[in-house]
Design a protein around this motif. Sequence first.
Motif, mmCIF file in Angstrom:
data_model
loop_
_atom_site.group_PDB
_atom_site.id
_atom_site.type_symbol
_atom_site.label_atom_id
_atom_site.label_comp_id
_atom_site.label_asym_id
_atom_site.label_seq_id
_atom_site.Cartn_x
_atom_site.Cartn_y
_atom_site.Cartn_z
ATOM 1 N N ALA A 137 0.826 -1.203 0.000
ATOM 2 C CA ALA A 137 0.000 0.000 0.000
ATOM 3 C C ALA A 137 0.860 1.252 0.000
ATOM 4 C CB ALA A 137 -0.932 -0.008 1.211
ATOM 5 N N PHE A 138 1.949 1.231 0.762
ATOM 6 C CA PHE A 138 2.842 2.382 0.815
ATOM 7 C C PHE A 138 3.486 2.626 -0.546
ATOM 8 C CE2 PHE A 138 7.015 4.319 1.703
ATOM 9 C CZ PHE A 138 6.614 5.433 2.420
ATOM 10 N N ILE A 139 3.907 1.569 -1.202
ATOM 11 C CA ILE A 139 4.504 1.698 -2.537
ATOM 12 C C ILE A 139 3.496 2.310 -3.503
ATOM 13 C CG2 ILE A 139 5.415 0.397 -4.511
ATOM 14 C CD1 ILE A 139 6.509 -1.641 -2.446
ATOM 15 N N ASN A 140 2.243 1.846 -3.448
ATOM 16 C CA ASN A 140 1.208 2.367 -4.342
ATOM 17 C C ASN A 140 0.922 3.844 -4.058
ATOM 18 O OD1 ASN A 140 0.944 -0.115 -5.610
ATOM 19 N ND2 ASN A 140 -0.707 -0.790 -4.256
ATOM 20 N N MET A 141 0.919 4.223 -2.776
ATOM 21 C CA MET A 141 0.691 5.626 -2.421
ATOM 22 C C MET A 141 1.801 6.514 -2.970
ATOM 23 S SD MET A 141 -0.640 5.434 1.516
ATOM 24 C CE MET A 141 -2.183 4.610 1.943
ATOM 25 N N LEU A 142 3.038 6.073 -2.831
ATOM 26 C CA LEU A 142 4.161 6.852 -3.349
ATOM 27 C C LEU A 142 4.099 6.966 -4.867
ATOM 28 C CD1 LEU A 142 7.383 5.871 -1.366
ATOM 29 C CD2 LEU A 142 6.288 8.093 -1.510
ATOM 30 N N THR A 143 3.751 5.863 -5.515
ATOM 31 C CA THR A 143 3.643 5.881 -6.974
ATOM 32 C C THR A 143 2.598 6.884 -7.437
ATOM 33 O OG1 THR A 143 4.277 3.531 -7.060
ATOM 34 C CG2 THR A 143 3.217 4.462 -9.008
ATOM 35 N N ALA A 144 1.430 6.880 -6.772
ATOM 36 C CA ALA A 144 0.370 7.828 -7.124
ATOM 37 C C ALA A 144 0.786 9.258 -6.824
ATOM 38 C CB ALA A 144 -0.907 7.476 -6.361
ATOM 39 N N HIS A 145 1.481 9.460 -5.716
ATOM 40 C CA HIS A 145 1.931 10.807 -5.337
ATOM 41 C C HIS A 145 2.916 11.364 -6.365
ATOM 42 C CE1 HIS A 145 3.112 14.128 -2.734
ATOM 43 N NE2 HIS A 145 4.381 13.796 -2.935
ATOM 44 N N CYS A 146 3.825 10.530 -6.830
ATOM 45 C CA CYS A 146 4.827 10.991 -7.794
ATOM 46 C C CYS A 146 4.219 11.185 -9.173
ATOM 47 C CB CYS A 146 5.975 9.980 -7.861
ATOM 48 S SG CYS A 146 6.957 9.903 -6.354
ATOM 49 N N ALA A 147 3.196 10.399 -9.497
ATOM 50 C CA ALA A 147 2.555 10.547 -10.810
ATOM 51 C C ALA A 147 1.740 11.818 -10.885
ATOM 52 C CB ALA A 147 1.673 9.336 -11.095
ATOM 53 N N ASN A 148 1.136 12.211 -9.761
ATOM 54 C CA ASN A 148 0.301 13.414 -9.731
ATOM 55 C C ASN A 148 0.316 13.977 -8.315
ATOM 56 O OD1 ASN A 148 -1.537 15.463 -10.090
ATOM 57 N ND2 ASN A 148 -3.044 14.198 -11.167
ATOM 58 N N PRO A 149 1.398 14.650 -7.923
ATOM 59 C CA PRO A 149 1.521 15.121 -6.548
ATOM 60 C C PRO A 149 0.436 16.071 -6.101
ATOM 61 C CG PRO A 149 3.177 16.136 -7.977
ATOM 62 C CD PRO A 149 2.524 15.042 -8.767
ATOM 63 N N ALA A 150 -0.202 16.756 -7.025
ATOM 64 C CA ALA A 150 -1.230 17.717 -6.640
ATOM 65 C C ALA A 150 -2.509 17.028 -6.184
ATOM 66 C CB ALA A 150 -1.547 18.641 -7.813
ATOM 67 N N GLN A 151 -2.712 15.784 -6.639
ATOM 68 C CA GLN A 151 -3.952 15.106 -6.317
ATOM 69 C C GLN A 151 -3.762 13.879 -5.448
ATOM 70 O OE1 GLN A 151 -6.217 14.254 -9.842
ATOM 71 N NE2 GLN A 151 -5.977 16.293 -10.680
#
Length: 229
Positions: free
Chosen positions: A214-228
């Motif tokens: 879950a942490f890996i997925n959160m980081l991936t999403a954050h880096c793909a679109n940090p604003a959202q």
Amino acid sequence: MLQQSDELLTEMGARDLSATRSLRVGITTAVNPDFFTDITPLFERDFPDHRIDIKRQISLRSIKDVGRGALDVALIGMPSQTDGLPFKLLLEDPLVVAMPATHRLAKKRNISLIELREDHLFWFNRKLNPSYYDHCEQGFNRFNFHPERLPEPEEHHVLLGLIAASQGVALMPSSLRAIQHRSVVHKELREASHFKIGVAIIWQQDQPPSHVSAFINMLTAHCANPAQA
């Protein structure tokens, strides 16, 4: 009653141990430590029995710590030798020039390596990350960039202080511009497309536990679109 009390205390102790479980995260010194500001509350909301413990250190050390189980995951600079550990590239961070505010080029919008040939360059020791060091050396050779070098201090605030004192200039990841010094300015590098540091996350197992995944997925999403994210 005494037996029931003992059982209750044992159960409460187990819950306390569960409540203090940690996700041990290594983070490269090439990344702004505020990187996790948005991630931590999201993770701890979904996993309230865990907390994130961050260990800030060089990538090579984090890779070894993940490999021996001392860390659950780590953010590292790329390219690096990952010792066969699974990893995912999160982003690429272009290098920028950090120079004294009084530097002769400080009023320019962007800087070329050629313009810095006469400056002293703060640079890291190869043993800290041989793969990334050699990658940059290839780029320096390509642009015939061979300035006199100074050892780069481990602490970023020390480096900024030396730059402010006109001891030299540095090439650093763009994200570190968030750490400001009033006497240091940051300029875009014209050759930035050739000088980037990748940021990847590594872990130990091909199928990590649910909280690690879950942490890996959160980081991936954050880096793909940090604003959202």
